[in-house]
Design an enzyme around this catalytic site. Structure first.
Site, PDB file in Angstrom:
ATOM      1  N   GLN A 126       0.782  -1.216   0.024  1.00  0.00           N
ATOM      2  CA  GLN A 126       0.108  -0.025   0.031  1.00  0.00           C
ATOM      3  C   GLN A 126       0.998   1.233   0.021  1.00  0.00           C
ATOM      4  O   GLN A 126       1.892   1.202   0.830  1.00  0.00           O
ATOM      5  CB  GLN A 126      -0.743  -0.068   1.289  1.00  0.00           C
ATOM      6  CG  GLN A 126      -1.937  -1.044   1.115  1.00  0.00           C
ATOM      7  CD  GLN A 126      -3.162  -0.525   0.738  1.00  0.00           C
ATOM      8  OE1 GLN A 126      -3.161   0.014  -0.275  1.00  0.00           O
ATOM      9  NE2 GLN A 126      -4.223  -1.313   1.236  1.00  0.00           N
ATOM     10  N   SER A 127       0.429   2.380  -0.539  1.00  0.00           N
ATOM     11  CA  SER A 127       1.345   3.555  -0.872  1.00  0.00           C
ATOM     12  C   SER A 127       1.680   4.208   0.436  1.00  0.00           C
ATOM     13  O   SER A 127       2.863   4.614   0.694  1.00  0.00           O
ATOM     14  CB  SER A 127       0.793   4.575  -1.750  1.00  0.00           C
ATOM     15  OG  SER A 127       0.540   3.814  -3.028  1.00  0.00           O
ATOM     16  N   THR A 128       0.608   4.386   1.447  1.00  0.00           N
ATOM     17  CA  THR A 128       0.970   5.246   2.343  1.00  0.00           C
ATOM     18  C   THR A 128       0.216   4.219   3.614  1.00  0.00           C
ATOM     19  O   THR A 128      -0.605   3.599   3.470  1.00  0.00           O
ATOM     20  CB  THR A 128      -0.084   6.419   2.423  1.00  0.00           C
ATOM     21  OG1 THR A 128      -1.446   6.324   2.419  1.00  0.00           O
ATOM     22  CG2 THR A 128       0.448   7.284   1.128  1.00  0.00           C
TER      23      THR A 128
END
Ligand SMILES: [Zn+2]
Length: 679
Positions: free
Chosen positions: A24-26
């Protein structure tokens, strides 16, 4: 699809391991977007269905919360690439395979390695074999489509934003001191105390020319500066803080206070790698995305804003070098210790040189020379500068004496009034708050003891604050009153009248005169170009610029009068240097330094004035040297000397040490001479 997927999976794929890449990116997505994470983990079941055993499947999920835009810092992805390139992976699973295949270079490279090692790829849509042309084409197309999708989305969002910004309609958080009106227009903060504080800040900067001086002024007057809380539960609340330096600079640099709408004052650029991933560059006003001067109400005009920026910039260059003033010392240099170089901004030193028992100052900037070995920055003879400054001071203080003093006083008084107004508002605010607390307490039901007690305590607190503020106000007011007693007024007036007398008193030591200069002047900036530009800054902030011609070198300044030179020129045709010296002295002429003439002075004057020497003149008149004469007469050179001594030929010389030059003879005269010799 399923049967097709099974067709692509061969026994050699099943012998190798399956890798599931979860990311997941963040961290926020990790926390909130649980659905996506679950979808990613569910891909594991697909691998089981395709024939991999459970223990053959490796899940790589150590990249949670890492952005996909770069491989940097993503250990999991690096591990994945290693496994694939070592030919240990039969299939790679991930939600983003097709989405990232095109626009993310890392994924694209992974695809190429997959094609080389015959590794399959799997996402929710199906199984791809990158070594097959069709699948590669499909992955490429899907990647392109997702790139287009992203682009269109971003263009729409950002485009709308920029359009609005260009029209000056993109609202946003306003800095403290400005507020939105009823119709959404930007206005000055309706709170009068806030307005007054901002006005006082700008006025003080205008007067002192320095951000730090503004901070000092606020501290000295015991004034606070407003700030609005951003975010949190108290968002929008007004808070009064001590004024600090960076806040002053921020306020001075913010164009909104000048009534200008602007957007895009800085540019953020993403860096390829490294710890710092983005840089912020400040742009000049021409490069701002949107700039509309006089778009709304402001505290200062746009011209004033620009002037302030110039002032700040000038101050900044002065901070780079040592700039502190040095105490006045002995020696006549009037502005020693407060001279600043107009070229580099550092402090200039004084050097004295002596001529005929008198000291002359030279102002020089040699910091660059002494510290870095560069060329000396400036070197300016100080005599004319000192004289000009002395005249300026006398002129400023003497004829205008009363008016100057009165103007200064009026200025000080208005400033005190302004400050007093601000202080009074603080007291008023405390009064209102106390009144509010009282009313709240009165309205509460007396039976509700807990609430009533709390409100009573609150009211008492407010009353205490009010009393403290009132006392503080009275104390400050008393202090202000003490600043200007009648006696002091008289002193100011008296000083203006006394000044010229004291200044010109020969018994006053140089050091005392310099102290007086320092009482009146802040600093003096010198810049030498075609002429010397002297910028004098007075204590009150007034600026005077003087332009002086370049000082002539001493020998030129002390040059002999032109008519004397002309006389020498005339005499040289007929007389030797010794004779000229005698003639000039006899006639009472004197050199530029006021001395009687001697041989070396005359010779130097001839050389400096470009006069032809006596010898040149004789040669031009056709006179011959001894050797030339001997050749012409066909006799030994010694004979020539003898003949001249016997006055049989005529010789001239330029001075008593020089060689004779001889007047040429006609043919007859030569024959006559020879005849006499043979006799
Ligand atoms: Zn310099």
């Amino acid at each position: 699809m399923n049967s097709e997927a099974h067709q692509k999976v061969c026994p050699e794929h099943l012998q190798r391991r399956a890798f599931l890449y979860v990311r997941q990116s963040t961290m926020r997505q990790v926390r909130e977007n649980i659905e996506s994470t679950q979808r990613q983990y569910s891909l594991r079941d697909r691998a089981l269905a395709l024939g991999w055993a459970a223990d053959q499947i490796t899940i790589i999920d150590c990249d949670q919360g890492q952005s996909g835009s770069s491989i940097a810092g993503r250990k999991g992805f690096q591990k994945l690439v290693t496994e694939v390139s070592m030919n240990r992976a039969g299939i790679v699973m991930g939600l983003e395979v097709s989405r990232l295949a095109r626009n993310c270079s890392d994924w694209h490279r992974l695809l190429e390695i997959c094609a080389l090692t015959q590794t399959l790829l799997l996402d929710e849509e199906g199984v791809y074999d990158p070594s097959h042309f069709n699948d590669r084409l499909l992955l490429g197309l899907k990647g392109t489509m997702s790139e287009v999708e992203l682009h269109v989305m971003r263009a729409r969002l950002r485009g709308g934003l920029l359009q609005k910004a260009r029209r000056g309609e993109l609202g946003g958080r306003l800095p403290c001191g400005l507020a939105y009106g009823v119709n959404g227009q930007v206005e000055l903060d309706p709170d009068q105390q806030v307005q007054q504080s901002f006005r006082y800040l700008f006025a003080t900067f205008r007067r002192t020319g320095s951000a730090l001086a503004v901070v000092k002024a606020f501290a000295l007057e015991g004034l606070k500066f407003p700030r609005r809380v951003w975010g949190g539960t108290d968002a929008g609340e007004l808070v009064w803080d001590e004024l600090v330096y960076h806040r002053v600079k921020w306020v001075l640099k913010c164009p909104r206070y000048a009534g200008a709408y602007c957007f895009g004052r800085s540019r953020i650029r993403v860096l390829p790698t490294g710890v710092i991933t983005r840089t912020k560059t400040k742009l000049s006003p021409e490069q701002w995305l949107s700039f509309i001067p006089n778009a709304h109400a402001g505290y200062i005009s746009w011209e004033q804003y620009q002037e302030n920026q110039k002032r700040l910039e000038e101050n900044a260059t002065q901070y780079r070098c040592q700039r502190q003033r040095t105490p006045p010392r002995e020696g006549p240099a009037l502005i020693q210790g407060i001279v600043i170089c107009g070229k580099c901004g550092s402090r200039m030193r004084v050097q004295y040189h002596q001529r005929r028992g008198q000291l002359y100052p030279d102002y020089m900037c040699s910091l660059a020379a002494s510290r870095y070995g560069h060329k000396r920055c400036q070197h300016i003879p100080g005599r004319d500068i000192d004289r000009a400054i002395s005249e300026l001071l006398l002129e400023t203080v003497k004829p205008l004496s009363l008016e100057v003093a009165m103007a200064v006083q009026r200025d000080l008084e208005t400033r005190l009034e302004e400050v007093d107004g601000l202080r009074r508002q603080t007291v008023q605010r405390a009064q209102e708050e106390a009144e509010l607390a009282r009313r709240r307490y009165m309205q509460v039901d007396p039976d509700n003891r807990l609430v009533a007690d709390q409100l009573e305590a609150d009211w008492n607190n407010k009353l205490r604050t009010l009393r403290r503020m009132q006392e503080e106000y009275e104390r400050q007011k008393e202090a202000d009153r003490q600043i200007f007693t009648a006696e002091q007024r008289q002193k100011i007036l008296g000083l203006a009248e006394e000044f010229p007398k004291v200044w010109n008193d020969p018994d006053i030591a140089d050091r005392e005169r310099k102290r007086m200069v320092r009482l009146l002047l802040e600093d003096v900036t010198l810049h030498k170009g075609d002429k010397v530009i002297v910028q004098v800054r007075f204590k009150g902030g007034a600026l005077r610029t003087l332009e002086l011609p370049l000082a002539l070198p001493f020998c030129v300044a002390a040059r002999t009068k032109p008519e004397v030179i002309e006389e020498i020129n005339r005499l040289l045709d007929e007389h030797t240097y010794e004779e000229i010296v005698e003639i000039l002295n006899a006639r009472g002429f004197r050199s530029g330094e006021g001395r009687t003439f001697n041989l070396s002075i005359v010779a130097r004057l001839c050389k400096q004035s470009g006069l032809k020497s006596r010898r040149e003149r004789l040669r031009e008149a056709g006179l011959l040297t001894r050797i030339e004469m001997a050749r012409k007469l066909k006799v030994p050179p010694m004979t020539i000397i003898n003949w001249r001594r016997e006055d049989r030929i005529i010789g001239h010389r330029s001075n008593y040490k020089a060689e004779f030059l001889y007047e040429p003879l006609s043919g007859d005269a030569i024959a006559k001479l020879k005849k006499q010799e043979t006799k």
